[in-house]
Design a protein around this motif. Structure first.
Motif, PDB file in Angstrom:
ATOM      1  N   MET A  65      20.702 -25.448 -57.446  1.00 28.32           N
ATOM      2  CA  MET A  65      19.979 -26.638 -57.918  1.00 28.32           C
ATOM      3  C   MET A  65      19.050 -26.282 -59.083  1.00 28.32           C
ATOM      4  N   SER A  66      18.404 -25.131 -58.972  1.00 28.64           N
ATOM      5  CA  SER A  66      17.433 -24.737 -59.992  1.00 28.64           C
ATOM      6  C   SER A  66      18.085 -24.368 -61.323  1.00 28.64           C
ATOM      7  N   THR A  67      19.383 -24.099 -61.284  1.00 32.59           N
ATOM      8  CA  THR A  67      20.073 -23.711 -62.522  1.00 32.59           C
ATOM      9  C   THR A  67      20.635 -24.908 -63.289  1.00 32.59           C
ATOM     10  N   LEU A  68      20.568 -26.089 -62.702  1.00 39.02           N
ATOM     11  CA  LEU A  68      21.138 -27.268 -63.360  1.00 39.02           C
ATOM     12  C   LEU A  68      20.316 -27.668 -64.587  1.00 39.02           C
ATOM     13  N   ASN A  69      21.006 -28.017 -65.639  1.00 35.42           N
ATOM     14  CA  ASN A  69      20.371 -28.567 -66.840  1.00 35.42           C
ATOM     15  C   ASN A  69      20.366 -30.082 -66.685  1.00 35.42           C
ATOM     16  N   MET A  70      19.217 -30.631 -66.322  1.00 36.16           N
ATOM     17  CA  MET A  70      19.130 -32.051 -66.003  1.00 36.16           C
ATOM     18  C   MET A  70      19.257 -32.964 -67.220  1.00 36.16           C
ATOM     19  N   ASP A  71      19.376 -32.388 -68.422  1.00 35.23           N
ATOM     20  CA  ASP A  71      19.633 -33.187 -69.618  1.00 35.23           C
ATOM     21  C   ASP A  71      21.101 -33.582 -69.716  1.00 35.23           C
ATOM     22  N   ILE A  72      21.933 -32.966 -68.885  1.00 34.56           N
ATOM     23  CA  ILE A  72      23.366 -33.249 -68.881  1.00 34.56           C
ATOM     24  C   ILE A  72      23.660 -34.183 -67.714  1.00 34.56           C
ATOM     25  N   ALA A  73      24.372 -35.267 -67.983  1.00 39.00           N
ATOM     26  CA  ALA A  73      24.604 -36.304 -66.971  1.00 39.00           C
ATOM     27  C   ALA A  73      25.257 -35.758 -65.707  1.00 39.00           C
ATOM     28  N   ILE A  74      26.226 -34.884 -65.842  1.00 40.82           N
ATOM     29  CA  ILE A  74      26.927 -34.356 -64.670  1.00 40.82           C
ATOM     30  C   ILE A  74      25.979 -33.570 -63.759  1.00 40.82           C
ATOM     31  N   SER A  75      24.964 -32.972 -64.341  1.00 41.94           N
ATOM     32  CA  SER A  75      23.989 -32.219 -63.540  1.00 41.94           C
ATOM     33  C   SER A  75      23.251 -33.137 -62.579  1.00 41.94           C
ATOM     34  N   GLN A  76      22.993 -34.349 -63.006  1.00 44.03           N
ATOM     35  CA  GLN A  76      22.300 -35.294 -62.128  1.00 44.03           C
ATOM     36  C   GLN A  76      23.165 -35.638 -60.915  1.00 44.03           C
ATOM     37  N   GLU A  77      24.469 -35.755 -61.131  1.00 44.23           N
ATOM     38  CA  GLU A  77      25.380 -36.024 -60.020  1.00 44.23           C
ATOM     39  C   GLU A  77      25.516 -34.799 -59.120  1.00 44.23           C
ATOM     40  N   MET A  78      25.576 -33.622 -59.731  1.00 41.39           N
ATOM     41  CA  MET A  78      25.660 -32.396 -58.943  1.00 41.39           C
ATOM     42  C   MET A  78      24.400 -32.226 -58.100  1.00 41.39           C
ATOM     43  N   MET A  79      23.254 -32.564 -58.654  1.00 45.04           N
ATOM     44  CA  MET A  79      21.989 -32.454 -57.923  1.00 45.04           C
ATOM     45  C   MET A  79      22.043 -33.294 -56.646  1.00 45.04           C
ATOM     46  N   LYS A  80      22.575 -34.495 -56.750  1.00 41.03           N
ATOM     47  CA  LYS A  80      22.680 -35.356 -55.576  1.00 41.03           C
ATOM     48  C   LYS A  80      23.562 -34.717 -54.508  1.00 41.03           C
ATOM     49  N   LEU A  81      24.663 -34.109 -54.936  1.00 34.91           N
ATOM     50  CA  LEU A  81      25.548 -33.446 -53.976  1.00 34.91           C
ATOM     51  C   LEU A  81      24.887 -32.208 -53.363  1.00 34.91           C
ATOM     52  N   TYR A  82      24.179 -31.435 -54.177  1.00 33.76           N
ATOM     53  CA  TYR A  82      23.469 -30.268 -53.650  1.00 33.76           C
ATOM     54  C   TYR A  82      22.406 -30.696 -52.641  1.00 33.76           C
ATOM     55  N   GLU A  83      21.675 -31.767 -52.952  1.00 34.62           N
ATOM     56  CA  GLU A  83      20.662 -32.270 -52.021  1.00 34.62           C
ATOM     57  C   GLU A  83      21.316 -32.701 -50.711  1.00 34.62           C
ATOM     58  N   TYR A  84      22.468 -33.353 -50.820  1.00 34.14           N
ATOM     59  CA  TYR A  84      23.203 -33.772 -49.626  1.00 34.14           C
ATOM     60  C   TYR A  84      23.625 -32.546 -48.808  1.00 34.14           C
ATOM     61  N   MET A  85      24.147 -31.528 -49.485  1.00 27.65           N
ATOM     62  CA  MET A  85      24.566 -30.317 -48.781  1.00 27.65           C
ATOM     63  C   MET A  85      23.386 -29.672 -48.064  1.00 27.65           C
ATOM     64  N   ASN A  86      22.256 -29.588 -48.742  1.00 26.84           N
ATOM     65  CA  ASN A  86      21.062 -28.995 -48.125  1.00 26.84           C
ATOM     66  C   ASN A  86      20.632 -29.788 -46.891  1.00 26.84           C
ATOM     67  N   TYR A  87      20.687 -31.107 -47.008  1.00 20.09           N
ATOM     68  CA  TYR A  87      20.330 -31.962 -45.874  1.00 20.09           C
ATOM     69  C   TYR A  87      21.293 -31.734 -44.709  1.00 20.09           C
ATOM     70  N   GLN A  88      22.591 -31.689 -45.012  1.00 16.82           N
ATOM     71  CA  GLN A  88      23.580 -31.485 -43.959  1.00 16.82           C
ATOM     72  C   GLN A  88      23.434 -30.109 -43.310  1.00 16.82           C
ATOM     73  N   LEU A  89      23.065 -29.110 -44.097  1.00 23.01           N
ATOM     74  CA  LEU A  89      22.809 -27.784 -43.527  1.00 23.01           C
ATOM     75  C   LEU A  89      21.626 -27.833 -42.564  1.00 23.01           C
ATOM     76  N   SER A  90      20.588 -28.556 -42.938  1.00 16.60           N
ATOM     77  CA  SER A  90      19.433 -28.718 -42.038  1.00 16.60           C
ATOM     78  C   SER A  90      19.850 -29.397 -40.741  1.00 16.60           C
ATOM     79  N   GLN A  91      20.641 -30.444 -40.881  1.00 14.77           N
ATOM     80  CA  GLN A  91      21.119 -31.170 -39.702  1.00 14.77           C
ATOM     81  C   GLN A  91      22.001 -30.270 -38.831  1.00 14.77           C
ATOM     82  N   ALA A  92      22.865 -29.482 -39.478  1.00 16.73           N
ATOM     83  CA  ALA A  92      23.736 -28.562 -38.736  1.00 16.73           C
ATOM     84  C   ALA A  92      22.908 -27.559 -37.950  1.00 16.73           C
ATOM     85  N   ASN A  93      21.821 -27.117 -38.542  1.00 18.38           N
ATOM     86  CA  ASN A  93      20.949 -26.155 -37.873  1.00 18.38           C
ATOM     87  C   ASN A  93      20.256 -26.807 -36.670  1.00 18.38           C
TER      88      ASN A  93
END
Length: 132
Positions: A65-93
């Motif tokens: 997440m920290s490596t994403l260049n948020m000036d690029i549109a695709i990075s904003q979409e990737m950020m949402k997916l990374y946040e979702y993955m992190n949330y799901q990992l928390s839930q899995a735990n």
């Protein structure tokens, strides 16, 4: 030099000489490895090992997440997916869920495979001069 020391030296050298693209690939592979470890820990009811492996997976997702260049549109979409993955990992735990880990693993594998393809395309361009 022992075999283990030689292997550790090799691993360290591969990280220090890797390109940023290769480091990203290593992060994806590491995340998959830790998800596998978490699933194995759940299978044997090792809560501490599960927690440690999932936390390592989350740390890798946070690094990605920290490596994403948020000036690029695709990075904003990737950020949402990374946040979702992190949330799901928390839930899995919290829920001791291999189903949730499977879901995150599938997403990470998709990201990793796409990243590998990008690396291969760029290498082909670099070495052949093609404008693929």
């Amino acid at each position: 030099m022992s075999v283990q020391n030689a292997f550790n030296a090799y691993k360290q050298n591969s990280v220090t000489t890797a390109s940023p693209a290769e480091l990203t690939l290593m992060l994806y592979n590491g995340c998959i490895k830790f998800i596998h470890q978490a699933k194995k820990a759940i299978a044997v009811n090792n809560i501490e090992a599960r927690n440690t492996a999932i936390q390592k997976s989350q740390a890798i997702i946070s690094e990605l997440m920290s490596t994403l260049n948020m000036d690029i549109a695709i990075s904003q979409e990737m950020m949402k997916l990374y946040e979702y993955m992190n949330y799901q990992l928390s839930q899995a735990n919290m829920k001791n869920s291999t189903v949730l880990l499977d879901e995150v693993e599938a997403l990470v594998i998709e990201f990793r495979d796409a990243w590998k393809e990008i690396i291969q395309i760029n290498r082909k361009k670099q070495y052949t001069g093609d404008s693929v």
